[in-house]
Design a protein around this motif. Structure first.
Motif, PDB file in Angstrom:
ATOM      1  N   GLU A 167       0.834  -1.386   0.191  1.00  0.00           N
ATOM      2  CA  GLU A 167       0.109   0.017   0.155  1.00  0.00           C
ATOM      3  C   GLU A 167       0.975   1.107   0.179  1.00  0.00           C
ATOM      4  N   ALA A 168       1.953   1.264   0.740  1.00  0.00           N
ATOM      5  CA  ALA A 168       2.687   2.340   0.798  1.00  0.00           C
ATOM      6  C   ALA A 168       3.492   2.771  -0.581  1.00  0.00           C
ATOM      7  N   ALA A 169       3.900   1.548  -0.976  1.00  0.00           N
ATOM      8  CA  ALA A 169       4.294   1.708  -2.505  1.00  0.00           C
ATOM      9  C   ALA A 169       3.425   2.560  -3.585  1.00  0.00           C
ATOM     10  N   VAL A 170       2.299   2.103  -3.499  1.00  0.00           N
ATOM     11  CA  VAL A 170       1.330   2.737  -4.564  1.00  0.00           C
ATOM     12  C   VAL A 170       0.957   3.971  -3.983  1.00  0.00           C
ATOM     13  N   GLU A 171       0.967   4.407  -2.720  1.00  0.00           N
ATOM     14  CA  GLU A 171       0.741   5.741  -2.519  1.00  0.00           C
ATOM     15  C   GLU A 171       2.176   6.714  -2.781  1.00  0.00           C
ATOM     16  N   PHE A 172       3.096   6.131  -2.805  1.00  0.00           N
ATOM     17  CA  PHE A 172       4.400   6.970  -2.969  1.00  0.00           C
ATOM     18  C   PHE A 172       4.260   7.088  -4.824  1.00  0.00           C
ATOM     19  N   ALA A 173       4.063   5.942  -5.271  1.00  0.00           N
ATOM     20  CA  ALA A 173       3.981   6.369  -6.848  1.00  0.00           C
ATOM     21  C   ALA A 173       3.023   7.277  -7.403  1.00  0.00           C
ATOM     22  N   PHE A 174       1.741   7.233  -6.725  1.00  0.00           N
ATOM     23  CA  PHE A 174       0.813   8.327  -7.098  1.00  0.00           C
ATOM     24  C   PHE A 174       1.418   9.683  -6.940  1.00  0.00           C
ATOM     25  N   ALA A 175       1.961   9.830  -5.460  1.00  0.00           N
ATOM     26  CA  ALA A 175       2.361  11.092  -5.112  1.00  0.00           C
ATOM     27  C   ALA A 175       3.539  11.613  -5.870  1.00  0.00           C
ATOM     28  N   GLU A 176       4.351  10.730  -6.452  1.00  0.00           N
ATOM     29  CA  GLU A 176       5.649  10.719  -7.265  1.00  0.00           C
ATOM     30  C   GLU A 176       5.171  11.348  -8.690  1.00  0.00           C
ATOM     31  N   ALA A 177       4.293  10.785  -9.066  1.00  0.00           N
ATOM     32  CA  ALA A 177       3.649  11.011 -10.542  1.00  0.00           C
ATOM     33  C   ALA A 177       3.172  12.475 -10.425  1.00  0.00           C
ATOM     34  N   ALA A 178       2.321  12.732  -9.349  1.00  0.00           N
ATOM     35  CA  ALA A 178       1.773  14.071  -9.503  1.00  0.00           C
ATOM     36  C   ALA A 178       2.900  15.093  -9.282  1.00  0.00           C
ATOM     37  N   LEU A 179       4.172  14.885  -8.421  1.00  0.00           N
ATOM     38  CA  LEU A 179       5.184  15.874  -8.248  1.00  0.00           C
ATOM     39  C   LEU A 179       5.763  16.058  -9.794  1.00  0.00           C
ATOM     40  N   ARG A 180       5.971  15.106 -10.696  1.00  0.00           N
ATOM     41  CA  ARG A 180       6.710  15.053 -11.743  1.00  0.00           C
ATOM     42  C   ARG A 180       5.922  15.352 -12.996  1.00  0.00           C
ATOM     43  N   ASN A 181       4.308  15.350 -12.646  1.00  0.00           N
ATOM     44  CA  ASN A 181       3.264  15.450 -13.854  1.00  0.00           C
ATOM     45  C   ASN A 181       3.600  14.497 -14.597  1.00  0.00           C
ATOM     46  N   ALA A 182       3.744  13.326 -14.339  1.00  0.00           N
ATOM     47  CA  ALA A 182       4.088  12.061 -15.157  1.00  0.00           C
ATOM     48  C   ALA A 182       2.945  10.976 -15.188  1.00  0.00           C
ATOM     49  N   PRO A 183       2.466  10.244 -16.439  1.00  0.00           N
ATOM     50  CA  PRO A 183       1.694   9.392 -16.307  1.00  0.00           C
ATOM     51  C   PRO A 183       2.053   8.252 -15.355  1.00  0.00           C
ATOM     52  N   LEU A 184       1.086   7.289 -14.710  1.00  0.00           N
ATOM     53  CA  LEU A 184       1.450   6.236 -13.987  1.00  0.00           C
ATOM     54  C   LEU A 184       0.951   4.985 -14.707  1.00  0.00           C
ATOM     55  N   THR A 185       1.633   3.861 -14.667  1.00  0.00           N
ATOM     56  CA  THR A 185       0.993   2.775 -15.076  1.00  0.00           C
ATOM     57  C   THR A 185       1.040   1.780 -13.702  1.00  0.00           C
ATOM     58  N   ALA A 186      -0.159   1.115 -13.520  1.00  0.00           N
ATOM     59  CA  ALA A 186      -0.203   0.365 -12.419  1.00  0.00           C
ATOM     60  C   ALA A 186      -0.082  -1.065 -12.798  1.00  0.00           C
ATOM     61  N   LEU A 187       0.872  -1.906 -12.668  1.00  0.00           N
ATOM     62  CA  LEU A 187       1.435  -3.242 -13.288  1.00  0.00           C
ATOM     63  C   LEU A 187       1.065  -4.230 -12.191  1.00  0.00           C
ATOM     64  N   HIS A 188       0.262  -5.050 -12.667  1.00  0.00           N
ATOM     65  CA  HIS A 188      -0.076  -6.380 -11.798  1.00  0.00           C
ATOM     66  C   HIS A 188       0.165  -7.630 -12.394  1.00  0.00           C
ATOM     67  N   ALA A 189       1.126  -8.291 -12.099  1.00  0.00           N
ATOM     68  CA  ALA A 189       1.292  -9.643 -12.519  1.00  0.00           C
ATOM     69  C   ALA A 189       1.055 -10.811 -11.684  1.00  0.00           C
ATOM     70  N   TRP A 190       0.352 -11.850 -12.282  1.00  0.00           N
ATOM     71  CA  TRP A 190      -0.232 -12.851 -11.457  1.00  0.00           C
ATOM     72  C   TRP A 190       0.079 -14.302 -12.332  1.00  0.00           C
ATOM     73  N   THR A 191       0.208 -15.231 -11.663  1.00  0.00           N
ATOM     74  CA  THR A 191       0.083 -16.877 -12.250  1.00  0.00           C
ATOM     75  C   THR A 191      -0.680 -17.586 -11.361  1.00  0.00           C
ATOM     76  N   LEU A 192      -1.097 -18.701 -11.704  1.00  0.00           N
ATOM     77  CA  LEU A 192      -1.736 -19.756 -11.102  1.00  0.00           C
ATOM     78  C   LEU A 192      -1.155 -20.188  -9.747  1.00  0.00           C
ATOM     79  N   TRP A 193       0.066 -19.905  -9.691  1.00  0.00           N
ATOM     80  CA  TRP A 193       0.906 -20.024  -8.327  1.00  0.00           C
ATOM     81  C   TRP A 193       0.754 -19.036  -7.464  1.00  0.00           C
ATOM     82  N   ASN A 194       0.818 -17.720  -7.751  1.00  0.00           N
ATOM     83  CA  ASN A 194       0.725 -16.717  -6.676  1.00  0.00           C
ATOM     84  C   ASN A 194      -0.721 -16.066  -6.420  1.00  0.00           C
TER      85      ASN A 194
END
Length: 301
Positions: A167-194
């Motif tokens: 959760e803290a990483a996601v919050e940091f990423a949004f704040a950093e994107a806002a500071l930089r006026n940059a787009p954000l890609t939220a990447l989630h990778a999953w497999t049948l194992w995880n």
């Protein structure tokens, strides 16, 4: 994270005179400017611990000696920071101790700690130094590890796994994107194992063919994680990317087109007690761009 720094919470950058640490100074100065806070240049001075003479030799020039060399190293880094971002207040500290111990202590009162990938004492062939890896695991503030500067792209990528520690990483990423006026890609990778196994009674779901429903579940997970933050950061363009793949492989590939990858120190499926997960370690070593590692709360870790 607010756009302003908390009182007495500067951006801290570790320097050792290496080219990598000077690149880190440039990045740290920019991060301080974006946050409206001071920059603190810190050098861990290890020689006093070895009980060797620190002053100039009686037979050498008065400007010689290990302490004078360290003072000049710090002064050069301060000048570089002031040149990169003239409006940022820059302070410095020459602290006796081992780099990890010194920077971990500094992180207790820092908004962000910035380091290079490998220092002056790094072994040839290593992709990232031990100080960067260990600091990412032990720091009390987010750690930004600088590599491959500069980058022409602006996109920030954040690894999303739905874990409390992330959760803290996601919050940091949004704040950093806002500071930089940059787009954000939220990447989630999953497999049948995880991916978490669904309840057997749900719609007659069988464990032998769960992929379609698991994919829907994983997409809902990402939507839930992002929902509140897209409202708090309406100016940040967000792209969701849910892929059936190993997290390490997917994030390393995504880093090719990113200015920054943001990760939690340990995500879903991590072993209790580990301070830094395997995905974070892999990205520190193999990402094609700078990496920020954000530790969650103690409860989340």
């Amino acid at each position: 994270m607010d756009r302003r720094c908390a009182v007495n919470a500067p951006v801290v950058v570790g320097v050792d005179g290496s080219a990598s640490s000077l690149d880190a100074v440039d990045v740290a100065a920019r991060e301080a400017r974006l946050r409206g806070c001071a920059l603190k240049v810190v050098h861990a001075f290890t020689w006093p611990m070895m009980h060797v003479p620190l002053g100039p030799s009686p037979l050498g020039p008065p400007e010689g000696g290990l302490r004078n060399i360290a003072d000049r190293l710090v002064a050069d880094a301060v000048k570089r920071a002031q040149s990169a971002e003239p409006e940022v207040e820059v302070t410095s500290a020459l602290v006796t101790g081992e780099p990890l111990t010194v920077l971990e202590a500094q992180s207790r009162k820092a908004t962000l700690v910035v380091v290079g990938t490998r220092g002056a004492g790094g072994f040839v062939g290593l992709l990232v130094g031990s100080t960067a890896v260990h600091l990412a695991a032990h720091s009390h503030s987010p750690v930004l590890v600088v590599k491959d500067q500069p980058r022409r792209v602006q996109q920030i990528v954040v690894g999303v796994d739905g874990s409390p520690a992330g959760e803290a990483a996601v919050e940091f990423a949004f704040a950093e994107a806002a500071l930089r006026n940059a787009p954000l890609t939220a990447l989630h990778a999953w497999t049948l194992w995880n991916a978490p196994l669904p309840e057997l009674q749900d719609d007659g779901l069988s464990y032998t063919e769960p992929a379609d429903k698991l994919r829907d579940s994983e997409e809902r997970l990402v939507a839930q994680v992002l929902a509140g933050r897209t409202q708090r950061y309406p100016g940040v363009p967000v792209k969701r990317k849910v892929v059936r793949s190993g997290a390490r492989e997917a994030l390393i590939e995504a880093s090719k087109d990113a200015a920054l990858v943001v990760l939690g120190a340990r995500g879903r499926g991590g072993f209790a007690g580990l301070l830094l997960g395997s995905v974070s370690q892999a990205l520190l070593h193999h990402a094609h761009c700078p990496v920020a590692v954000v530790r969650g709360t103690a409860a989340g870790q």
